[in-house]
Motif scaffolding. Structure first.
Motif, PDB file in Angstrom:
ATOM      1  N   LEU A 242      -3.874  -7.232  -2.269  1.00 60.08           N
ATOM      2  CA  LEU A 242      -5.191  -7.903  -2.287  1.00 60.08           C
ATOM      3  C   LEU A 242      -6.212  -7.133  -1.444  1.00 60.08           C
ATOM      4  CD1 LEU A 242      -6.980 -10.317  -3.148  1.00 60.08           C
ATOM      5  CD2 LEU A 242      -6.156 -11.530  -1.130  1.00 60.08           C
ATOM      6  N   LYS A 243      -5.790  -6.705  -0.237  1.00 62.97           N
ATOM      7  CA  LYS A 243      -6.709  -5.942   0.616  1.00 62.97           C
ATOM      8  C   LYS A 243      -7.212  -4.712  -0.123  1.00 62.97           C
ATOM      9  CE  LYS A 243      -7.557  -8.181   2.949  1.00 62.97           C
ATOM     10  NZ  LYS A 243      -7.255  -9.507   3.369  1.00 62.97           N
ATOM     11  N   LEU A 244      -6.287  -3.970  -0.748  1.00 62.93           N
ATOM     12  CA  LEU A 244      -6.688  -2.739  -1.429  1.00 62.93           C
ATOM     13  C   LEU A 244      -7.659  -3.048  -2.571  1.00 62.93           C
ATOM     14  CD1 LEU A 244      -6.038   0.362  -1.326  1.00 62.93           C
ATOM     15  CD2 LEU A 244      -4.588  -0.072  -3.317  1.00 62.93           C
ATOM     16  N   LYS A 245      -7.329  -4.041  -3.389  1.00 66.56           N
ATOM     17  CA  LYS A 245      -8.200  -4.428  -4.507  1.00 66.56           C
ATOM     18  C   LYS A 245      -9.601  -4.771  -4.019  1.00 66.56           C
ATOM     19  CE  LYS A 245      -5.227  -7.558  -6.166  1.00 66.56           C
ATOM     20  NZ  LYS A 245      -4.280  -8.278  -7.021  1.00 66.56           N
ATOM     21  N   GLU A 246      -9.655  -5.623  -3.011  1.00 67.68           N
ATOM     22  CA  GLU A 246     -10.937  -6.155  -2.559  1.00 67.68           C
ATOM     23  C   GLU A 246     -11.904  -5.091  -2.099  1.00 67.68           C
ATOM     24  OE1 GLU A 246     -10.832 -10.178  -0.179  1.00 67.68           O
ATOM     25  OE2 GLU A 246      -9.291  -8.827   0.558  1.00 67.68           O
ATOM     26  N   HIS A 251      -6.937  -1.068  -8.635  1.00 66.23           N
ATOM     27  CA  HIS A 251      -6.036  -2.130  -9.099  1.00 66.23           C
ATOM     28  C   HIS A 251      -4.695  -2.037  -8.352  1.00 66.23           C
ATOM     29  CE1 HIS A 251      -2.712  -3.389 -11.830  1.00 66.23           C
ATOM     30  NE2 HIS A 251      -3.334  -4.510 -11.556  1.00 66.23           N
ATOM     31  N   ALA A 252      -4.234  -3.160  -7.851  1.00 75.05           N
ATOM     32  CA  ALA A 252      -2.967  -3.174  -7.117  1.00 75.05           C
ATOM     33  C   ALA A 252      -2.265  -4.493  -7.372  1.00 75.05           C
ATOM     34  CB  ALA A 252      -3.230  -2.988  -5.623  1.00 75.05           C
ATOM     35  N   GLN A 339      -3.469  -3.238   6.217  1.00 73.60           N
ATOM     36  CA  GLN A 339      -4.918  -3.319   6.456  1.00 73.60           C
ATOM     37  C   GLN A 339      -5.516  -1.925   6.622  1.00 73.60           C
ATOM     38  OE1 GLN A 339      -4.842  -5.589  10.087  1.00 73.60           O
ATOM     39  NE2 GLN A 339      -4.449  -7.548   9.061  1.00 73.60           N
ATOM     40  N   LEU A 340      -4.847  -1.098   7.427  1.00 76.64           N
ATOM     41  CA  LEU A 340      -5.390   0.235   7.710  1.00 76.64           C
ATOM     42  C   LEU A 340      -5.378   1.120   6.460  1.00 76.64           C
ATOM     43  CD1 LEU A 340      -3.852   0.900  11.250  1.00 76.64           C
ATOM     44  CD2 LEU A 340      -6.290   0.609  10.725  1.00 76.64           C
TER      45      LEU A 340
END
Ligand code: F6R
Length: 366
Positions: A242-246, A251-252, A339-340
């Protein structure tokens, strides 16, 4: 006000040791054999009477709830169902006066979560809020509240609010376990002492920032990512995706690692980065065999592993090593590299990290 950081999100990632210490402070008591939750408003007798708990939330807060299920079922031995607020409220949920509904919301204003709270209380359930914003609607309308002391979260992508939610759920699981007699004083002391080491261990993970930035650079051009974890790491896989997508718009998907062979394995080719969450625990061997399946199909593996266990994995494309911690707290520690990684990929892609397109900090429409 970004305190020298390039983005609020990065500042908030770095604030986590402090945010967690503040969420724990004053709540661990009696030589650590119990915890004290000042706004809980439920005594031991009431905590013993519940025969079912629902955790209801949206987005990242729902991911925290999924982790909370593991903690509460393990330590307090009571069945927990976790639901997305917009699903829960429309299906005439089975709530009685022996049901505790836990609403998790950073803002305390999410429309669907607020409506779920009203629905559950209307059916006679008791409501407990886990909120970050003091005196928010969900906090005010609940019977009791546990505040996360994350401080204001400005970045739209939730970071410190999430990890403090995990800590609040851990404290709640301990309190429930003590009240219900499923957790003895000695074990509670061990668990609270482990909790007190968490801020320091998060600081150690934050020291990996540059290494994770380099990994982000290597993988930033991928069009899709897969995140895999088992048990209490499965929600962290969802959260990482979700973090990556946002913020990076890549797309993840997050999946329970054991489900990979039931479908997602078809996606694996030499283009696809697969992030594996592999802390030291009972299912590590199984996760490693899933990792080998990915490698055998030329997938690109990014593995997060507990120090000292690296050689169990064999060859991987990127390796992130985190300190050892008890399994109950490993989800918090594993969240930090997620997150990082998302943050640095987004920065390399040049997106608006703190204000990603189409997203709002607080979703007050249904
Ligand atoms: C993700 C994110 C959202 C929120 C969701 C619930 O980074 O921030 O998925 O978690 O909108 O918000 P709260 O917790 O305020 O109810």
């Amino acid at each position: 006000e970004k305190g020298g950081y390039r983005h609020f999100m990065l500042k908030e990632i770095y604030e986590q040791p402090r945010a967690i210490a503040d969420t724990v402070a004053s709540r661990v008591k009696d030589g650590h054999s119990d915890v004290y939750l000042e706004g809980l408003q439920l005594d031991d007798e009431q905590l013993r009477q519940f025969d079912r708990l629902y955790v209801v939330a949206c987005g990242t807060s729902w991911h925290a709830g999924l982790t909370g299920k593991f903690l509460i079922e393990k330590l307090a031995r009571v069945p927990v169902e976790v639901d997305i607020a917009s699903e829960f409220r429309y299906r005439d949920p089975l709530v009685t006066d022996r049901t505790l509904i836990i609403l998790i919301s950073q803002s305390g204003e999410t429309a669907d979560t607020l409506a779920a709270l009203r629905e559950a209380r209307g059916k006679g359930g008791k409501a407990l809020a886990i909120c970050n914003v003091v005196e928010s609607s969900i906090a005010r309308e609940s019977d009791g509240v546990i505040y996360t002391h994350a401080g204001p979260e400005i970045g739209v992508a939730s970071t410190k609010a999430f990890t403090t939610q995990l800590v609040a759920l851990y404290l709640l699981a301990l309190r429930l376990g003590r009240a219900r007699g499923t957790l003895d004083a000695q074990r509670c002391i061990e668990l609270t002492e482990a909790l007190l080491t968490l801020p320091r261990k998060i600081e150690e993970v934050l020291e990996l920032d540059e290494q994770i930035e380099a990994i982000a650079k290597t993988f930033m051009s991928a069009s899709d990512f897969l995140y895999l974890g088992r048990g209490n790491q499965y929600p962290i896989a969802l959260e990482g995706a979700l973090k990556l997508k946002e913020i990076s718009y890549i797309h993840a998907e997050g999946y329970p690692a054991g489900e990979m062979k039931h479908g997602p394995i078809a996606l694996i080719d030499e283009q696809l980065p697969v992030v594996f969450l592999c802390p030291r625990n009972e299912t590590l061997e199984k996760v490693v065999s899933n990792l080998e399946e990915v490698r055998a199909r030329d997938g690109r593996v990014i593995a997060v592993v507990t120090e000292g266990q690296e050689n169990l994995l064999g060859e991987v494309d990127a390796l992130i090593t985190v300190p050892d911690i008890i399994d109950e707290l490993a989800p918090v520690l594993m969240s930090i590299p997620m997150q990082l990684l998302a943050y640095h990929v987004a920065v390399f892609k040049g997106t608006d990290v703190d204000q990603p397109r189409n997203l709002a900090k607080s979703v007050t429409v249904e």
